[in-house]
Design an enzyme around this catalytic site. Structure first.
Site, PDB file in Angstrom:
ATOM      1  CG  ASP A 172      24.517 116.733  46.407  1.00  0.00           C
ATOM      2  OD1 ASP A 172      24.589 117.977  46.308  1.00  0.00           O
ATOM      3  OD2 ASP A 172      24.789 116.120  47.446  1.00  0.00           O
TER       4      ASP A 172
ATOM      5  CG  LEU B  33      19.698 117.857  47.991  1.00  0.00           C
ATOM      6  CD1 LEU B  33      19.098 119.021  48.758  1.00  0.00           C
ATOM      7  CD2 LEU B  33      20.556 118.348  46.840  1.00  0.00           C
ATOM      8  CB  CYS B  34      25.292 115.965  50.536  1.00  0.00           C
ATOM      9  SG  CYS B  34      26.589 115.480  51.662  1.00  0.00           S
ATOM     10  N   PRO B  35      23.702 113.613  52.364  1.00  0.00           N
ATOM     11  CG  PRO B  35      23.901 112.243  54.291  1.00  0.00           C
ATOM     12  CD  PRO B  35      23.185 113.472  53.750  1.00  0.00           C
TER      13      PRO B  35
END
Length: 85
Positions: free
Chosen positions: A40, A13-15
């Site tokens: 993501d 997932l981000c980042p």
């Protein structure tokens, strides 16, 4: 498309997809191409923005093949081809 290095960011997932891309691109020579696959949903926005801000060239962005999508927690994945600036 020909590429020099590959990152599988499925499930991250981000980042993290952008951070992994940044680290890989720093180690690459100008003109080399990174192939990034990410699941993501935010990567669709984050990766092009990262390229624009850091001087890299987003050569292509496309839906990943079914094999990648099957591995993805959300059933979808994108491929990005980034040329180091």
């Amino acid at each position: 498309m020909k590429w020099d290095q590959y990152i599988d960011a499925i499930g991250l997932l981000c980042p993290l997809p952008v951070l992994k891309a940044r680290k890989a691109l720093l180690a690459m020579q100008s003109g080399q191409v990174l192939r990034l696959v990410a699941s993501d949903p935010a990567a669709v926005i984050d990766v092009p923005h990262f390229c624009a801000e850091s001087g890299h060239i987003l050569l292509a962005q496309q839906q990943a093949e079914d094999g990648f999508a099957a591995q993805s927690p959300n059933g979808a994945a994108q491929l990005y081809f980034i040329q180091r600036g």
